[in-house]
Design an enzyme around this catalytic site. Structure first.
Site, PDB file in Angstrom:
ATOM      1  N   PRO A 126      -9.307  17.047 -23.137  1.00 49.11           N
ATOM      2  CA  PRO A 126      -8.698  15.876 -22.505  1.00 49.11           C
ATOM      3  C   PRO A 126      -8.077  14.933 -23.544  1.00 49.11           C
ATOM      4  O   PRO A 126      -8.707  14.639 -24.556  1.00 49.11           O
ATOM      5  CB  PRO A 126      -9.889  15.197 -21.812  1.00 49.11           C
ATOM      6  CG  PRO A 126     -11.100  15.697 -22.557  1.00 49.11           C
ATOM      7  CD  PRO A 126     -10.764  17.076 -22.995  1.00 49.11           C
ATOM      8  N   THR A 148      -5.843  11.245 -23.600  1.00 49.99           N
ATOM      9  CA  THR A 148      -5.137  10.096 -23.039  1.00 49.99           C
ATOM     10  C   THR A 148      -3.751  10.002 -23.665  1.00 49.99           C
ATOM     11  O   THR A 148      -3.621  10.107 -24.883  1.00 49.99           O
ATOM     12  CB  THR A 148      -5.968   8.825 -23.330  1.00 49.99           C
ATOM     13  OG1 THR A 148      -7.155   8.900 -22.535  1.00 49.99           O
ATOM     14  CG2 THR A 148      -5.209   7.548 -23.001  1.00 49.99           C
ATOM     15  N   GLN A 174     -10.101  14.814 -15.777  1.00 46.17           N
ATOM     16  CA  GLN A 174     -11.235  14.175 -16.432  1.00 46.17           C
ATOM     17  C   GLN A 174     -11.433  12.768 -15.861  1.00 46.17           C
ATOM     18  O   GLN A 174     -10.544  11.915 -15.984  1.00 46.17           O
ATOM     19  CB  GLN A 174     -11.057  14.063 -17.947  1.00 46.17           C
ATOM     20  CG  GLN A 174     -12.378  13.581 -18.575  1.00 46.17           C
ATOM     21  CD  GLN A 174     -12.293  13.176 -20.023  1.00 46.17           C
ATOM     22  OE1 GLN A 174     -11.413  12.397 -20.398  1.00 46.17           O
ATOM     23  NE2 GLN A 174     -13.199  13.681 -20.834  1.00 46.17           N
ATOM     24  N   TYR A 215     -17.905   5.629 -23.696  1.00 46.93           N
ATOM     25  CA  TYR A 215     -17.480   5.024 -22.419  1.00 46.93           C
ATOM     26  C   TYR A 215     -18.688   4.891 -21.476  1.00 46.93           C
ATOM     27  O   TYR A 215     -19.823   5.112 -21.890  1.00 46.93           O
ATOM     28  CB  TYR A 215     -16.315   5.825 -21.832  1.00 46.93           C
ATOM     29  CG  TYR A 215     -15.142   5.820 -22.789  1.00 46.93           C
ATOM     30  CD1 TYR A 215     -14.488   4.620 -23.088  1.00 46.93           C
ATOM     31  CD2 TYR A 215     -14.752   6.964 -23.469  1.00 46.93           C
ATOM     32  CE1 TYR A 215     -13.449   4.581 -24.014  1.00 46.93           C
ATOM     33  CE2 TYR A 215     -13.715   6.938 -24.396  1.00 46.93           C
ATOM     34  CZ  TYR A 215     -13.069   5.737 -24.664  1.00 46.93           C
ATOM     35  OH  TYR A 215     -12.063   5.693 -25.590  1.00 46.93           O
ATOM     36  N   ARG A 223     -18.817  16.274 -20.000  1.00 52.80           N
ATOM     37  CA  ARG A 223     -18.531  16.183 -21.445  1.00 52.80           C
ATOM     38  C   ARG A 223     -19.517  15.240 -22.132  1.00 52.80           C
ATOM     39  O   ARG A 223     -19.803  14.149 -21.614  1.00 52.80           O
ATOM     40  CB  ARG A 223     -17.107  15.680 -21.664  1.00 52.80           C
ATOM     41  CG  ARG A 223     -16.646  15.860 -23.103  1.00 52.80           C
ATOM     42  CD  ARG A 223     -15.168  15.614 -23.298  1.00 52.80           C
ATOM     43  NE  ARG A 223     -14.664  16.497 -24.346  1.00 52.80           N
ATOM     44  CZ  ARG A 223     -13.733  16.164 -25.229  1.00 52.80           C
ATOM     45  NH1 ARG A 223     -13.162  14.981 -25.189  1.00 52.80           N
ATOM     46  NH2 ARG A 223     -13.347  17.027 -26.147  1.00 52.80           N
ATOM     47  N   GLY A 239      -7.732  19.864 -28.928  1.00 49.21           N
ATOM     48  CA  GLY A 239      -6.991  18.694 -28.485  1.00 49.21           C
ATOM     49  C   GLY A 239      -5.606  18.679 -29.102  1.00 49.21           C
ATOM     50  O   GLY A 239      -4.623  19.165 -28.537  1.00 49.21           O
TER      51      GLY A 239
HETATM   52  C1  LIG Z   1      -4.356  11.286 -28.402  1.00 44.44           C
HETATM   53  C2  LIG Z   1      -5.775  11.590 -28.062  1.00 44.44           C
HETATM   54  C3  LIG Z   1      -6.308  11.125 -26.881  1.00 44.44           C
HETATM   55  C4  LIG Z   1      -7.628  11.437 -26.505  1.00 44.44           C
HETATM   56  N1  LIG Z   1      -8.098  11.054 -25.281  1.00 44.44           N
HETATM   57  C5  LIG Z   1      -9.283  11.522 -24.832  1.00 44.44           C
HETATM   58  C6  LIG Z   1      -9.689  11.309 -23.485  1.00 44.44           C
HETATM   59  O1  LIG Z   1      -8.984  10.723 -22.654  1.00 44.44           O
HETATM   60  N2  LIG Z   1     -10.897  11.805 -23.115  1.00 44.44           N
HETATM   61  C7  LIG Z   1     -11.719  12.492 -23.991  1.00 44.44           C
HETATM   62  O2  LIG Z   1     -12.805  12.934 -23.607  1.00 44.44           O
HETATM   63  N3  LIG Z   1     -11.344  12.704 -25.277  1.00 44.44           N
HETATM   64  C8  LIG Z   1     -10.147  12.264 -25.699  1.00 44.44           C
HETATM   65  N4  LIG Z   1      -9.728  12.571 -26.986  1.00 44.44           N
HETATM   66  C9  LIG Z   1     -10.574  13.410 -27.848  1.00 44.44           C
HETATM   67  C10 LIG Z   1     -10.147  14.882 -27.756  1.00 44.44           C
HETATM   68  O3  LIG Z   1     -10.466  15.430 -26.479  1.00 44.44           O
HETATM   69  C11 LIG Z   1     -10.851  15.725 -28.837  1.00 44.44           C
HETATM   70  O4  LIG Z   1     -12.244  15.636 -28.667  1.00 44.44           O
HETATM   71  C12 LIG Z   1     -10.486  15.284 -30.254  1.00 44.44           C
HETATM   72  O5  LIG Z   1      -9.080  15.149 -30.382  1.00 44.44           O
HETATM   73  C13 LIG Z   1     -10.976  16.298 -31.309  1.00 44.44           C
HETATM   74  O6  LIG Z   1     -10.452  17.581 -31.028  1.00 44.44           O
HETATM   75  P1  LIG Z   1      -9.173  18.165 -31.848  1.00 44.44           P
HETATM   76  O7  LIG Z   1      -9.569  18.131 -33.302  1.00 44.44           O
HETATM   77  O8  LIG Z   1      -9.031  19.570 -31.318  1.00 44.44           O
HETATM   78  O9  LIG Z   1      -7.991  17.300 -31.593  1.00 44.44           O
HETATM   79  C14 LIG Z   1      -8.439  12.215 -27.379  1.00 44.44           C
HETATM   80  C15 LIG Z   1      -7.898  12.636 -28.605  1.00 44.44           C
HETATM   81  C16 LIG Z   1      -6.590  12.360 -28.944  1.00 44.44           C
HETATM   82  C17 LIG Z   1      -6.036  12.896 -30.236  1.00 44.44           C
END
Ligand SMILES: Cc1cc2nc3c(=O)[nH]c(=O)nc-3n(C[C@H](O)[C@H](O)[C@H](O)COP(=O)(O)O)c2cc1C
Length: 355
Positions: free
Chosen positions: A21, A23, A96, A176, A223, A307
């Site tokens: 997920p 944002t 989510q 959160y 999560r 992500g």
């Molecule tokens: C731009 C952005 C927005 C994110 N928004 C959310 C969100 O809305 N909900 C959530 O559970 N995690 C959110 N995350 C965390 C990601 O789901 C993920 O856990 C994090 O980026 C690490 O994974 P990655 O290294 O594969 O990017 C966000 C991360 C990024 C980069």
């Protein structure tokens, strides 16, 4: 492993590379998904499962600017276009549900005061239209507020099904609302929703149970992020809290989505205790390393979520399949803005893959 199919509830995922997920703060007025959201997610339909950006289950659950909701008829209509686009492209998508609790500002949600387990301030700041702002002290939730919030999650989950989602993921991570109940530094209550570890788990478990009863546990993911200090969470007792949480969640949930803890033993303990599907998010290095992928499957993950790698690579699966280089994500366009950094990341063409 990544390219093997996986059964998640009634779904057969064609691969185990899920989209985490994220944002993107591009919703239109009234929290309706933006006009390019369908294209953005459909471009990534080859993911085993897409988990959307955080979606507020109620007006008061909104913390950030321009995030979408699932609590009005217009929002449901907007999401129906998104889920339709993803399904037409052959994909699967969960919404989510994210209630930000104390991480909120009245300028972002139409003037509402935030709710949290306890009136504990945070020194974190939050973006509003006028720039970075202090986060106001939240109001401690009454028992009635707790009941109302559980029913807001339930209604939002029903709305998600009506909007064509394959299921919902409950956001119990990253500081959160649900996480604020789990952690002792943000939950100072001494009623049945606080105090002991069992008390602090209660809200998370009640939301999971109530949403499962409404739409079927096999359509509900959860999560969690043990020991993630984001949003000023402190969890010195994570090794007690999270095994107890995993034991208390409904057994037939679609999956648990674990943001890996720095404590490897705790991750392994959670794997041991959770008999269902375990999705691990552990790719904090960019680009994604094959050794990391192999290591987590070796530790018993059933699927991995990515992500930023999906954000910047609509054809991530194809790139991983052939070992092609990945596009770099551009943090300047993560939140807000237009199509740039949203729907214009390049995909491989046959000429770029020909060697
Ligand atoms: C731009 C952005 C927005 C994110 N928004 C959310 C969100 O809305 N909900 C959530 O559970 N995690 C959110 N995350 C965390 C990601 O789901 C993920 O856990 C994090 O980026 C690490 O994974 P990655 O290294 O594969 O990017 C966000 C991360 C990024 C980069």
């Amino acid at each position: 492993m990544l390219f093997e199919s996986l059964k998640v509830g009634p779904l057969e995922l064609p691969n185990r590379a899920l989209m985490a997920p994220m944002t993107r703060s591009r919703a239109g007025s009234g929290g309706v998904p933006g006009s390019q959201a369908g294209l953005y997610y459909a471009q990534r339909a080859e993911a085993g499962l897409i988990v959307t950006e955080g979606v507020q289950p109620s007006a008061i659950g909104q913390g950030y600017m321009d995030t979408p909701g699932l609590h009005t008829a217009a929002q449901v209509e907007g999401w129906r276009e998104v889920t339709g686009a993803v399904h037409a492209a052959g994909g699967r998508i969960f919404a989510q549900l994210l209630h930000t609790g104390r991480v909120s500002h009245p300028d972002n949600n139409g003037g509402l005061d935030s709710l949290a387990p306890s009136a504990v301030p945070t020194k974190e700041k939050i973006y509003t239209r006028t720039g970075l702002a202090d986060i106001p002290v939240p109001r401690e939730m009454s028992t009635k507020d707790v009941e109302q919030t559980v029913s807001d999650f339930v209604q939002a989950a029903r709305n998600a099904v009506e909007a064509g989602f394959d299921g919902v993921e409950l956001h119990g991570a990253n500081g959160y609302l649900i996480h604020q109940f789990l952690a002792a530094n943000t939950n100072r209550r001494n009623d049945s929703y606080g105090g002991s570890v069992a008390g602090r788990l209660r809200f998370a478990v009640e939301v999971a149970e109530a949403v499962s009863a409404a739409i079927g546990a096999e359509r509900v993911g959860f999560r969690m992020s043990p020991e993630n200090p984001y949003n000023e969470i402190e969890e010195p007792d994570a090794a007690t809290v999270y095994p107890a949480l995993v034991d208390a969640l409904p057994e037939s949930l679609a999956y648990v989505h674990l943001i890996a803890s720095p404590d490897l033993d705790l991750n392994l303990e959670l794997r041991k205790r959770w008999a269902g599907v375990l999705v691990v998010n552990a790719t904090h290095e960019q680009p994604v390393h094959q050794e990391t992928i192999d290591a987590w499957f070796g530790r018993g993950a059933d699927a991995l979520s990515f992500g930023r790698a999906w954000l910047a690579n609509p054809d991530l699966l194809r790139r991983l399949t052939i070992g092609a280089p990945l596009n770099d994500p551009d943090p300047a366009t993560f939140f807000g803005g237009d199509h740039r950094g949203y729907v214009d990341y390049p995909v491989l063409t046959d000429s770029t893959t020909a060697s």
